[in-house]
Design a protein around this motif. Structure first.
Motif, short mmCIF file in Angstrom:
data_model
loop_
_atom_site.label_atom_id
_atom_site.label_comp_id
_atom_site.label_asym_id
_atom_site.label_seq_id
_atom_site.Cartn_x
_atom_site.Cartn_y
_atom_site.Cartn_z
N ALA A 174 2.19 22.41 95.19
CA ALA A 174 1.40 21.30 95.11
C ALA A 174 2.17 20.24 94.10
O ALA A 174 2.35 20.58 92.90
CB ALA A 174 -0.11 21.65 94.85
N LEU A 175 2.06 18.95 94.64
CA LEU A 175 2.40 17.72 93.51
C LEU A 175 1.12 17.73 92.61
O LEU A 175 0.08 17.13 93.20
CB LEU A 175 2.96 16.82 94.16
CG LEU A 175 4.12 16.86 94.88
CD1 LEU A 175 4.53 15.79 95.66
CD2 LEU A 175 5.29 17.32 94.10
N SER A 176 1.10 18.05 91.47
CA SER A 176 -0.03 17.97 90.48
C SER A 176 -0.01 16.80 89.78
O SER A 176 0.97 16.16 89.32
CB SER A 176 -0.39 19.32 89.61
OG SER A 176 -0.38 20.31 90.49
N ARG A 177 -1.23 15.95 89.42
CA ARG A 177 -1.36 14.90 88.60
C ARG A 177 -2.87 14.88 88.11
O ARG A 177 -3.63 15.39 88.54
CB ARG A 177 -0.95 13.50 89.01
CG ARG A 177 -1.61 13.16 90.45
CD ARG A 177 -1.04 12.03 91.00
NE ARG A 177 -1.59 11.79 92.45
CZ ARG A 177 -2.39 10.66 92.79
NH1 ARG A 177 -2.65 9.83 91.60
NH2 ARG A 177 -2.72 10.28 93.88
N ILE A 178 -2.94 14.08 87.13
CA ILE A 178 -4.21 13.78 86.21
C ILE A 178 -4.36 12.20 86.08
O ILE A 178 -3.69 11.54 85.73
CB ILE A 178 -4.12 14.63 84.74
CG1 ILE A 178 -3.74 16.00 85.07
CG2 ILE A 178 -5.44 14.29 84.17
CD1 ILE A 178 -3.85 16.69 83.84
N ASN A 196 -1.12 17.92 71.94
CA ASN A 196 -0.57 19.03 72.24
C ASN A 196 -0.71 19.43 73.89
O ASN A 196 0.29 19.78 74.51
CB ASN A 196 -1.60 20.27 71.63
CG ASN A 196 -1.11 20.44 69.94
OD1 ASN A 196 0.13 20.09 69.69
ND2 ASN A 196 -2.03 20.81 69.38
N CYS A 197 -2.06 18.80 74.18
CA CYS A 197 -2.04 18.84 75.74
C CYS A 197 -1.05 17.74 76.57
O CYS A 197 -0.37 18.14 77.58
CB CYS A 197 -3.44 18.36 75.96
SG CYS A 197 -4.87 19.29 75.60
N ILE A 198 -0.77 16.59 75.81
CA ILE A 198 0.25 15.88 76.57
C ILE A 198 1.71 16.36 76.49
O ILE A 198 2.19 16.19 77.54
CB ILE A 198 0.27 14.45 75.57
CG1 ILE A 198 -0.93 13.85 75.77
CG2 ILE A 198 1.19 13.42 76.13
CD1 ILE A 198 -1.17 12.67 74.81
N GLN A 202 3.81 17.29 79.70
CA GLN A 202 5.38 16.92 80.05
C GLN A 202 6.07 18.00 80.34
O GLN A 202 7.08 17.77 80.90
CB GLN A 202 5.48 16.03 78.67
CG GLN A 202 7.04 15.76 78.58
CD GLN A 202 7.42 14.95 77.10
OE1 GLN A 202 7.03 15.39 76.20
NE2 GLN A 202 8.61 14.32 77.15
N LYS A 203 5.92 19.15 79.59
CA LYS A 203 6.80 20.22 79.81
C LYS A 203 6.63 20.85 81.15
O LYS A 203 7.63 21.28 81.72
CB LYS A 203 6.49 21.30 78.79
CG LYS A 203 7.43 22.61 78.73
CD LYS A 203 7.17 23.67 77.68
CE LYS A 203 7.97 24.94 77.77
NZ LYS A 203 7.70 25.87 76.81
N ASN A 204 5.44 20.59 81.72
CA ASN A 204 5.29 21.27 83.07
C ASN A 204 5.44 20.22 84.25
O ASN A 204 5.10 20.33 85.31
CB ASN A 204 3.92 22.04 83.00
CG ASN A 204 3.71 23.03 82.38
OD1 ASN A 204 4.21 24.25 82.69
ND2 ASN A 204 3.32 23.06 81.09
N LEU A 226 5.07 9.38 78.12
CA LEU A 226 5.87 10.76 77.80
C LEU A 226 5.73 11.55 79.23
O LEU A 226 6.74 12.17 79.49
CB LEU A 226 5.16 11.62 76.88
CG LEU A 226 5.31 10.95 75.45
CD1 LEU A 226 4.48 11.87 74.60
CD2 LEU A 226 6.88 10.90 74.97
N THR A 227 4.66 11.17 80.09
CA THR A 227 4.85 12.18 81.09
C THR A 227 5.24 11.34 82.37
O THR A 227 5.20 11.87 83.60
CB THR A 227 3.41 12.68 81.46
OG1 THR A 227 2.48 11.70 81.52
CG2 THR A 227 2.91 13.67 80.44
#
Length: 322
Positions: A174-178, A196-198, A202-204, A226-227
């Motif tokens: 699935a293409l996830s987003r917040i 840290n959450c950001i 970004q890493k995922n 960043l994301t």
């Protein structure tokens, strides 16, 4: 003439329908997973005596959010959704919740749930579940708990939920987003957990979108930059639904074909570890990269000792004796 006026109108209408481009989800499109973080402090005043104006604001914002959620679910039957409400004391999942939760007729009569006459059963269930959870959170907010909403906790819960449900039952990714709907200013004390959450998002490769109602947010500006998300500040609260459907309803691939507002100026100020204040120029520990607004000979994070400026090279000279 062999064709009458009615037949000519029908043919012209058919031609216009053929020429009109139709964009819709196909079977080859990957499913989407959207996590909506709703901040409740701007939706309801922390006061035991709520006026009719405040109640109408709550109902209006809830209706706008439900319309956006229903529109997102209508794009594709494989789209999945999660809604998190964040306050100064807790981060609660409004949807999904445990099975067996029902909505009483009293809640519908008080205006917490829109009318469900002729509504699709799935939308009725989702809207009722979200409205019931929102009502319970609002009642707990009346107890006098003050402070800024727990943005870092809501982001952490969102990332955990996405990591658990990013693969569908059919094995598709699935293409996830917040999406964060926020109105209150940032809390410098939440700088480290929020960043840290950001970085984890970004890493995922999980984009974070931000819809600001009143004041800007430096944390969310950095998150969107960043994301690869979209940062929008709604100029008028009444236009919240318009911006939700215009900017945040399409996925990131579809936004490239739309004309959306240009990127906002990013505030890269960091919060110091000593006083939790946003600073533009500060002192950084060379070992743990902690930020301080003033010089400290000992780092409070890793206990590294530093030399005091001006005294590092000063040594007492010995007098020469004849």
């Amino acid at each position: 003439h062999p064709c009458g006026p009615a037949q000519q109108f029908t043919r012209r209408g058919a031609i216009s329908l053929v020429r009109r481009p139709v964009i819709m989800a196909t079977q080859g499109d990957p499913p989407s997973l959207l996590v909506v973080i709703a901040e409740l402090d701007p939706l309801y005043a922390l006061d035991n005596d709520a006026s009719d104006k405040e109640s109408s604001i709550l109902t209006t914002r809830l209706s706008n959010l439900l319309v956006f959620i229903n529109s997102y679910l209508m794009v594709s039957h494989e789209n999945r959704l999660a809604v998190i409400a964040t306050t100064a004391s807790q981060c609660t999942f409004l949807y999904p919740v445990e099975s067996g939760v029902t909505v009483s007729s009293t809640d519908r009569h008080r205006g917490f749930i829109p009318g469900t006459c002729g509504q699709y059963e799935v939308f009725e269930e989702i809207n009722g579940t979200i409205a019931r959870g929102l009502k319970a959170v609002v009642e707990e907010m009346k107890e006098g708990v003050t402070g800024r909403p727990l943005l870092a906790g809501a982001l952490a819960k969102s990332l955990c939920y996405i990591h658990k449900h990013m693969t569908t039952d059919k094995g598709k990714q699935a293409l996830s987003r917040i999406l964060v709907v926020k109105a209150s200013p940032d809390s410098p004390s939440q700088y480290m957990p929020t960043m840290n959450c950001i970085f984890a998002a970004q890493k995922n490769s999980i984009p974070i979108d931000a819809c600001l109602i009143s004041s800007d947010s430096g944390f969310l500006q950095q998150a969107c930059d960043l994301t690869g998300g979209t940062y929008i500040r709604v100029p008028e609260p009444k236009a919240l639904l318009q911006y939700l459907l215009w900017v945040f309803l399409p996925d990131h691939s579809s936004r490239q074909m739309l004309t959306i507002p240009p990127p906002h100026h990013v505030d890269y100020r960091a919060a110091c570890f000593c006083h939790r204040k946003l600073v533009e120029v500060g002192f950084v520990c060379s070992v743990c990269l902690s930020i301080f607004c003033q010089f400290n000979p000992i780092c409070s994070t890793c206990n590294t000792r530093f030399r005091v400026p001006g005294l590092a090279g000063s040594k007492a000279k010995k007098k020469k004796t004849a």
